[in-house]
Design an enzyme around this catalytic site. Structure first.
Site: not given
Ligand code: E4P
Length: 218
Positions: A87
């Site tokens: 990622k």
């Molecule tokens: C995406 O890969 C992130 O881990 C995540 O969806 C962020 O979500 P949040 O805005 O609820 O922290």
């Protein structure tokens, strides 16, 4: 539409897996920190524990913000387990690293995407997944769902293979609208996934069926 769970909590992952609807896991540094995991080896072991619960892809995020650091970290993460997807943040060096990994056949998830232009760049760099953050856009009075439809249209126009992984999903209507638009995947918390189960008429109907079944003296 594939369902990923957005957590590093092993119990939640096990529960979603047991439900039989889980296709993968996304994590990020904040989610890992929330579980109290510290130290490089413990973090790597935690990713392995997640891979042992699910069968699908597990996104593991790099901490570095420079190209060399992302490549170093990403190669180590990708070598850890075949289910790991690297990622990368949507910054210039992240796009460069995405191109580097995609040319080597290493799967990537470009994260922190908040515009159609960023999603276009991720696709051109060969990202396996692009993660537009729905909930965080909604948080600042911007229609997150509109972004998903823009990305769908652009990717379909040119046949980009990058999969739309709608992220920052907070509730059931996000999931349903993602499915209506044609998002390839959504990633959200266990609460949102389990929320899809709920309907009062299901509960009332089942109660009645159970009561009537007693009358049959089975
Ligand atoms: C995406 O890969 C992130 O881990 C995540 O969806 C962020 O979500 P949040 O805005 O609820 O922290």
């Amino acid at each position: 539409m594939k369902f990923f769970i957005d957590t590093a909590n092993l119990q939640d992952i096990e529960e979603a897996q047991a439900l039989g609807v889980l296709d993968g896991v996304t994590t990020n540094p904040s989610l890992m920190a929330k579980e109290g995991i510290t130290g490089k080896q413990n973090i790597l072991n935690h990713y392995l524990a997640i891979c042992n619960i699910v069968e699908g892809d597990v996104s593991a995020e790099v901490i570095s913000t420079d190209f060399e650091g992302m490549v170093r970290e990403g190669e180590e993460l990708a070598a850890l387990h075949p289910q790991i997807v690297v990622k990368l943040p949507m910054i210039g060096d992240g796009v460069k690293a995405c191109k580097y990994f995609s040319s080597k056949g290493i799967r990537t998830n470009v994260t922190l995407v908040f515009s159609a232009g960023q999603a276009l760049l991720a696709a051109k760099a060969g990202a396996t997944y692009v993660s537009p953050f729905l909930g965080r856009l909604d948080d600042v009075s911007t229609d997150g769902m509109h972004l998903i439809s823009e990305i769908r249209e652009i990717y379909d126009n040119y046949g980009y293979q990058t999969q739309i992984l709608s992220a920052s999903v907070r509730h059931t209507m996000h999931i349903i609208n993602c499915a209506k638009i044609g998002s390839d995947i959504m990633t959200g918390p266990l609460s949102a996934i389990k929320g899809l189960l709920k309907h009062p008429l299901t509960d009332i109907g089942l109660k009645q069926f159970v009561e009537d079944a007693k009358k049959m003296n089975l």
